[in-house]
Design a protein around this motif. Sequence first.
Motif, PDB file in Angstrom:
ATOM      1  N   THR A 103       0.836  -1.191   0.000  1.00  0.00           N
ATOM      2  CA  THR A 103       0.000   0.000   0.000  1.00  0.00           C
ATOM      3  C   THR A 103       0.875   1.248   0.000  1.00  0.00           C
ATOM      4  OG1 THR A 103      -0.171  -0.179   2.413  1.00  0.00           O
ATOM      5  CG2 THR A 103      -1.988  -1.048   1.100  1.00  0.00           C
ATOM      6  N   GLU A 105      -3.275   3.320  -0.790  1.00  0.00           N
ATOM      7  CA  GLU A 105      -3.829   2.675  -1.979  1.00  0.00           C
ATOM      8  C   GLU A 105      -2.971   1.467  -2.372  1.00  0.00           C
ATOM      9  OE1 GLU A 105      -6.564   3.428  -3.560  1.00  0.00           O
ATOM     10  OE2 GLU A 105      -7.071   5.271  -2.482  1.00  0.00           O
ATOM     11  N   ARG A 108      -4.863  -0.018 -12.742  1.00  0.00           N
ATOM     12  CA  ARG A 108      -4.859   0.618 -11.426  1.00  0.00           C
ATOM     13  C   ARG A 108      -6.114   1.457 -11.296  1.00  0.00           C
ATOM     14  NH1 ARG A 108       0.324   3.223  -8.433  1.00  0.00           N
ATOM     15  NH2 ARG A 108      -0.609   3.395  -6.383  1.00  0.00           N
ATOM     16  N   TRP A 110      -6.413   5.977  -8.266  1.00  0.00           N
ATOM     17  CA  TRP A 110      -5.183   6.679  -7.937  1.00  0.00           C
ATOM     18  C   TRP A 110      -5.347   8.160  -8.238  1.00  0.00           C
ATOM     19  CZ3 TRP A 110      -1.652   5.714  -4.714  1.00  0.00           C
ATOM     20  CH2 TRP A 110      -0.382   6.288  -4.776  1.00  0.00           C
TER      21      TRP A 110
END
Length: 374
Positions: free
Chosen positions: A253, A257, A328, A331
């Motif tokens: 992480t 995130e 992803r 983000w």
Amino acid sequence: PSLACIAPWEGTSDIYRESLFEGGIPALSFNEFIIGSITGPNYVDDPVAMGQQSPLMSPYWEDKIPEFKNIRIPVYCTACWNHFHLRGAFEGFRKIKSTKKWMRAHREFEWPDGYHLQHLDELKMFFDRYLKGIRNCWESTPRVRLEVEDALEFNYDDHREEKQFPIKRTEYRKLYLDARDNTCSYDPITVESAYSYDGNEGIANFDFKFEEDTELTGYMKLRLWVEADGHDDMDMFVNIQKLSTSGEWLPVTVLGEPHPGTWGKMRVSHRALDEKKSKHFQPVQSHLKEEKLSKGEIVPVDIEIVPSSRFWHKGQSLRIQIAGRYIREGWFEPLTWDTDNHGNHIIHTGGQYDSYLQIPVIPPKFKDGDIIIR
């Protein structure tokens, strides 16, 4: 001559290979966002416009690569294992000619790490030594310190001391991909097979389970034999991930995130390597020409994977994730690449198609029998 020392915390060593065309895949829209955030309307230099005009390596891009051999002053570098400045930071550290250079590699993002009180105190100590001439024993600082990641916010080791990077005792091993069951093996695969996935939406995963505790620190490289079904090019995004003993993804992480994993990228038409820049552990593309694929053509590509440091416990698995897009979600930075994928991507394994991941296994510093007392 008045420059006494430098402390590049994170870094870019090659703006073409690390920012504008990583792996040969254009990232012009993201870089336009970055440039628009930090420059005025009348650009002194507009690399995005130059990327559109000059998408291959040229004197313009070569001129932006530092002459590392000229850097001989004291240097204190940092690198984040999970930030896109990672490659540049380590390239700079490896190539500068200073006899007084230090690297600290960490898992935190650049801002939390850079403003940590302990790190600010260290930085002051470095500058006090080489700007003010204060003899504060800075030279006793280990030349390389590494945070070895485990999972989530946990590290296996903090600030482990090493003498160089890549680590001298590294044992390079190959994990051979097998498309029959999407696994990997230390033993070469004899039977030829292939795995196909949609170039825009699909994913190919290849897993390897460790039978003993294993640390991987340094550079990986991925050799793949690939074919484009329905197009003359392929954009490939690679993540190296960790799975638990029960098969669940264990990300690191960053700022709360999950990070998708240690990465590499490849536009197959840019597969030609620069033989002078490449090492046995680090293939470097030349980007001097495009080599489009013809129908049914199967070609080998050597994909550079950025450096990393991570620990796998016995029974955990390494996953090679391959897709035609960056994977992803959520983000805060709008990371995007201008991909060119159509049809299916095919990965060939086994027999003459020796697709493999080369991994940097780090044995303990001391093993029984290393020291003989006479």
